[in-house]
Design a protein around this motif. Structure first.
Motif, PDB file in Angstrom:
ATOM      1  N   TYR A   9      62.761 -47.683  17.305  1.00 55.71           N
ATOM      2  CA  TYR A   9      64.301 -47.665  17.378  1.00 55.71           C
ATOM      3  C   TYR A   9      64.702 -49.368  17.410  1.00 55.71           C
ATOM      4  O   TYR A   9      65.492 -49.736  16.932  1.00 55.71           O
ATOM      5  N   ASP A  10      63.789 -50.211  18.217  1.00 55.10           N
ATOM      6  CA  ASP A  10      64.189 -51.632  18.355  1.00 55.10           C
ATOM      7  C   ASP A  10      63.233 -52.230  19.139  1.00 55.10           C
ATOM      8  O   ASP A  10      62.809 -51.935  20.058  1.00 55.10           O
ATOM      9  N   LYS A  11      62.602 -53.162  18.577  1.00 60.59           N
ATOM     10  CA  LYS A  11      61.357 -53.837  18.911  1.00 60.59           C
ATOM     11  C   LYS A  11      61.866 -54.788  20.178  1.00 60.59           C
ATOM     12  O   LYS A  11      61.187 -54.832  21.174  1.00 60.59           O
ATOM     13  N   LEU A  12      63.240 -55.144  20.164  1.00 61.89           N
ATOM     14  CA  LEU A  12      63.604 -55.975  21.450  1.00 61.89           C
ATOM     15  C   LEU A  12      63.614 -55.153  22.708  1.00 61.89           C
ATOM     16  O   LEU A  12      63.412 -55.255  23.806  1.00 61.89           O
ATOM     17  N   LEU A  13      63.993 -53.680  22.313  1.00 62.37           N
ATOM     18  CA  LEU A  13      64.113 -52.860  23.588  1.00 62.37           C
ATOM     19  C   LEU A  13      62.544 -52.536  24.015  1.00 62.37           C
ATOM     20  O   LEU A  13      62.400 -52.586  25.414  1.00 62.37           O
ATOM     21  N   ALA A  14      61.581 -52.448  23.141  1.00 61.65           N
ATOM     22  CA  ALA A  14      60.401 -52.037  23.703  1.00 61.65           C
ATOM     23  C   ALA A  14      59.731 -53.040  24.410  1.00 61.65           C
ATOM     24  O   ALA A  14      58.819 -53.040  25.049  1.00 61.65           O
ATOM     25  N   ALA A  15      60.250 -54.513  23.902  1.00 59.00           N
ATOM     26  CA  ALA A  15      59.887 -55.680  24.594  1.00 59.00           C
ATOM     27  C   ALA A  15      60.365 -56.110  26.016  1.00 59.00           C
ATOM     28  O   ALA A  15      59.917 -56.919  26.644  1.00 59.00           O
ATOM     29  N   LYS A  16      61.247 -55.214  26.375  1.00 59.86           N
ATOM     30  CA  LYS A  16      61.584 -55.399  27.588  1.00 59.86           C
ATOM     31  C   LYS A  16      61.053 -55.238  28.710  1.00 59.86           C
ATOM     32  O   LYS A  16      59.773 -54.655  28.762  1.00 59.86           O
ATOM     33  N   GLU A  17      61.212 -55.935  30.077  1.00 61.17           N
ATOM     34  CA  GLU A  17      60.493 -55.830  31.073  1.00 61.17           C
ATOM     35  C   GLU A  17      60.453 -54.189  31.445  1.00 61.17           C
ATOM     36  O   GLU A  17      61.370 -53.466  31.539  1.00 61.17           O
ATOM     37  N   SER A  18      58.979 -53.853  31.553  1.00 60.37           N
ATOM     38  CA  SER A  18      58.896 -52.384  31.872  1.00 60.37           C
ATOM     39  C   SER A  18      58.048 -51.998  32.856  1.00 60.37           C
ATOM     40  O   SER A  18      57.127 -52.702  33.254  1.00 60.37           O
ATOM     41  N   TYR A  19      58.377 -50.804  33.444  1.00 58.68           N
ATOM     42  CA  TYR A  19      57.538 -50.227  34.636  1.00 58.68           C
ATOM     43  C   TYR A  19      57.128 -48.967  34.427  1.00 58.68           C
ATOM     44  O   TYR A  19      58.148 -48.166  33.581  1.00 58.68           O
ATOM     45  N   ILE A  20      55.840 -48.422  34.772  1.00 61.32           N
ATOM     46  CA  ILE A  20      55.557 -46.969  34.700  1.00 61.32           C
ATOM     47  C   ILE A  20      55.727 -46.313  35.902  1.00 61.32           C
ATOM     48  O   ILE A  20      55.083 -46.917  36.915  1.00 61.32           O
TER      49      ILE A  20
END
Ligand SMILES: Nc1nc2c(ncn2[C@@H]2O[C@H](COP(=O)(O)OP(=O)(O)OP(=O)(O)O)[C@@H](O)[C@H]2O)c(=O)[nH]1
Ligand SMILES: [Mg+2]
Length: 374
Positions: free
Chosen positions: A314-325
């Motif tokens: 969808y969006d590389k920037l979205l995938a690069a956001k700070e993420s938690y599992i």
């Protein structure tokens, strides 16, 4: 369904015509034709109701009122009423001027058209120039409504025409002319809602996203034991513990965290499978993404990767956001399985938290994490 896209035709009011008339008082036959009133303008106003675009599903044409023509005795015509279009905050608008031909030059002022767009275009993201003409040739504009109560001018009403009183001069004490008033701007406008949230909850269907949202906020989202329970995004407002303990005054100043729960994503979502893909735009602007993975999944790594894969598509920037599992529904797996899952998930190099909506201690850890983000 949440209405998050509409196309509208928007027209500001035409300026009222100036009047040609003369005083009837004997020996005072001077011109007394008043100016026409300006046409009403069209504004956007931000509201917190996410469903506000719903009102535009059927009616598509929105016109502000025309200015009233000038009167006798130098009376100015009334200004046309402005039209206020309420839109949810997070609405982006792309508007194309459709009457550029009428706007090319001002027949009344020999090409200058002062008073329109004074001070520039408010809150615009961009304005594209297409050739010369009015407003420096700007025929396409983009707006974003980001605050509740914020008003943005989208279509400016036409100026009222001058009455013959304004044309009197020593050379021509009895002018027979008045101006017709100018057309208002007219736009075809695409409205698109992109929810403004701080945190986005993503994951496979049935991962427990909405349940978690309900634990943290008063969203009251629908929860059920089958995939695709959530058909449209839910928003919840989380109040950090510090806010709850603070005085009323302090609470007013504090900013809560907005959490968006979007429909579950499945592999192939980018190719149109399931529901979630189109809703990813609603978490495009979040700061943090929380990826929920259910502890009772058969293949936890494959499930995780499938969703991450769709995110990147969808969006590389979205995938690069700070993420938690979040390893959700932890109460459904025994200790050994949980340990195995944790080891598998830690390979993805993101912080992992174990969560169950039935475990207050674990929910407490989630709240602590959110508190640190506020
Ligand atoms: N045992 C247990 N069940 C849970 C937990 N969290 C959610 N569930 C159950 O899991 C099911 C799915 O939960 P939802 O919150 O609707 O899941 P979702 O991720 O929002 O699902 P979609 O909207 O379909 O994407 C429901 O039956 C919930 O009651 C949990 O921590 N423990
Ligand atoms: Mg749900």
């Amino acid at each position: 369904m949440l209405t998050d896209e509409v196309k509208l035709h928007i027209k500001a009011g035409h300026g009222g015509a100036g009047k040609v008339c003369f005083s009837t008082i004997p020996r005072n036959m001077g011109p007394t034709g008043g100016n026409g009133g300006h046409g009403g303008s069209v504004y956007l106003e931000g509201v917190s109701d996410l469903a506000a675009l719903r009102q535009y599903r059927y009616k598509k044409d929105f016109f502000a009122e025309d200015g009233i023509r000038g009167g006798e005795a130098n009376r100015e015509g009334r200004k046309g009423e402005d039209l206020i279009l309420k839109v949810p905050i997070g609405t982006m608008v792309r508007a194309r001027l459709t009457n550029a031909d009428q706007m090319e030059h001002d027949p009344q002022e020999g090409g200058t058209f002062q008073g329109v767009h004074e001070g520039g275009l408010p809150s615009k993201l961009s304005a594209r120039k297409l050739g010369g003409g009015l407003h420096g040739g700007i025929t396409e504009k983009e707006f974003e409504v980001t605050k509740v109560g914020e008003r943005i001018l989208i279509a400016k009403g036409g100026k009222g025409g001058k009455g013959n009183f304004m044309f009197r001069s020593s050379r021509n004490p009895s002018p027979m002319i008045a101006q017709p008033g100018l057309p208002g701007e007219e736009f075809d406008a695409d409205f698109e809602l992109r929810i403004i949230a701080d945190i986005g909850l993503i994951g496979l269907p049935n991962a427990g996203k909405s349940s978690l949202l309900n634990e943290l906020t008063k969203a009251g989202a629908r929860v059920a034991n089958y995939p695709f329970t959530t058909l449209e995004p839910n928003l919840g407002v989380y109040y950090p513990s510090a806010i709850l303990k603070a005085s009323d005054e302090e609470q007013k100043k504090a900013t809560p965290i907005i959490i968006a729960d979007i429909p579950g994503l499945i592999e192939g979502a980018s190719a149109g499978k399931g529901l979630g893909f189109k809703f990813l735009r609603h978490i495009e602007r979040t700061k943090v993404v929380i990826h929920c993975v259910a502890a009772d999944s058969v293949d936890i790594s494959a499930g995780y990767k499938a969703v991450r894969g769709e995110l990147s598509k969808y969006d590389k920037l979205l995938a690069a956001k700070e993420s938690y599992i979040f390893l959700t529904k932890s109460d459904l797996a025994d200790a050994a399985t949980l340990k195995k899952h944790m080891t598998a998930l830690k390979r993805f190099k993101k912080p992992v938290l174990t969560v169950s909506i039935h475990n207050q201690e674990q929910l407490g850890e989630v709240k602590k994490l959110l508190d640190r983000m506020s």
